[in-house]
Scaffold this motif. Structure first.
Motif, PDB file in Angstrom:
ATOM      1  N   ASP A 181       0.981  -1.095  -0.092  1.00  0.00           N
ATOM      2  CA  ASP A 181      -0.097   0.141  -0.028  1.00  0.00           C
ATOM      3  C   ASP A 181       0.872   1.053   0.076  1.00  0.00           C
ATOM      4  O   ASP A 181       0.480   2.180  -0.609  1.00  0.00           O
ATOM      5  N   GLY A 200       2.937   1.445  -3.378  1.00  0.00           N
ATOM      6  CA  GLY A 200       1.788   1.508  -4.874  1.00  0.00           C
ATOM      7  C   GLY A 200       2.117   0.283  -5.563  1.00  0.00           C
ATOM      8  O   GLY A 200       1.650   0.323  -6.708  1.00  0.00           O
ATOM      9  N   SER A 216      -1.371   5.747  -5.505  1.00  0.00           N
ATOM     10  CA  SER A 216      -1.347   5.740  -4.034  1.00  0.00           C
ATOM     11  C   SER A 216      -1.103   7.033  -3.594  1.00  0.00           C
ATOM     12  O   SER A 216      -0.146   7.711  -4.001  1.00  0.00           O
ATOM     13  N   THR A 243      -1.752   5.796   3.979  1.00  0.00           N
ATOM     14  CA  THR A 243      -1.658   5.552   2.653  1.00  0.00           C
ATOM     15  C   THR A 243      -3.298   5.235   2.143  1.00  0.00           C
ATOM     16  O   THR A 243      -3.990   4.508   2.725  1.00  0.00           O
ATOM     17  N   GLN A 278      -5.805   4.810  -1.711  1.00  0.00           N
ATOM     18  CA  GLN A 278      -5.780   4.756  -3.159  1.00  0.00           C
ATOM     19  C   GLN A 278      -6.586   5.918  -3.616  1.00  0.00           C
ATOM     20  O   GLN A 278      -7.631   6.488  -2.915  1.00  0.00           O
ATOM     21  N   GLN A 333       2.539   7.132  -7.512  1.00  0.00           N
ATOM     22  CA  GLN A 333       2.626   7.451  -6.088  1.00  0.00           C
ATOM     23  C   GLN A 333       2.648   8.945  -6.152  1.00  0.00           C
ATOM     24  O   GLN A 333       3.453   9.833  -6.690  1.00  0.00           O
TER      25      GLN A 333
END
Length: 170
Positions: free
Chosen positions: A35, A38, A117, A128, A130, A164
């Motif tokens: 996570d 990413g 991410s 973190t 999405q 990211q």
């Protein structure tokens, strides 16, 4: 009357001791690293390997603290402040040397509509989530992003690497 409280108190103490003796689920660390970066294990930008299953870490009662380690972001440092442990996971930077595979200056790393991410870092924590990019962006540029599930609010985040983006809090 006092005897009625001894049973639940003893059971509570035993449950607490059992939880403290339970080792950390290492697959949770693998998921947290994926996570954070990413990218999945073995993929460019992700962990090179899963966390060594021979490790016996104390279960973490607080959220894990993940941050980049090293000048070239070749490792992720994972720490559990409540249990007092810290480990490092090597990250596949996609090539042999530090310059191999490096993006050219101004090269677009994140494209509009792409899944990203979103990393929010502050004093002692990293979150973190999405989301999706609302604009194209090169490394170091600030772009608009929208967290998954949010329909109206956009955030401004800096492009860190392909897929990211990040926000540093004071």
């Amino acid at each position: 009357m006092r005897h009625l409280f001894v049973g639940p108190l003893a059971a509570s103490l035993l449950a607490t001791a059992a939880a403290a003796a339970t080792p950390m689920d290492l697959s949770m660390i693998d998921r947290a690293v994926a996570d954070f970066t990413g990218a999945e294990i073995g993929q460019p930008g992700g962990a090179k390997l899963p966390v060594d299953r021979r490790l016996r870490l104390a279960s973490c009662q607080t959220p894990l603290d993940l941050q980049w380690f090293g000048r070239d972001q070749r490792s992720v440092q994972i720490a559990c402040p409540s249990a007092g442990w810290r480990i490092y996971v090597a990250v596949d930077n996609g090539g042999g040397g530090a310059m191999h595979g490096a993006p050219a200056y101004g090269e677009t790393l994140v494209h509009r509509g792409e899944a990203v991410s979103i990393q929010v870092r502050g004093g002692g924590f990293t979150l973190t989530r999405q989301g999706s990019a609302m604009e194209d962006g090169a490394q170091g540029e600030w772009i608009k992003v929208r967290a998954t599930g949010e329909r109206t609010e956009t955030l401004r985040a800096m492009v860190i690497r392909p897929g990211q983006v990040g926000i540093e809090l004071p």
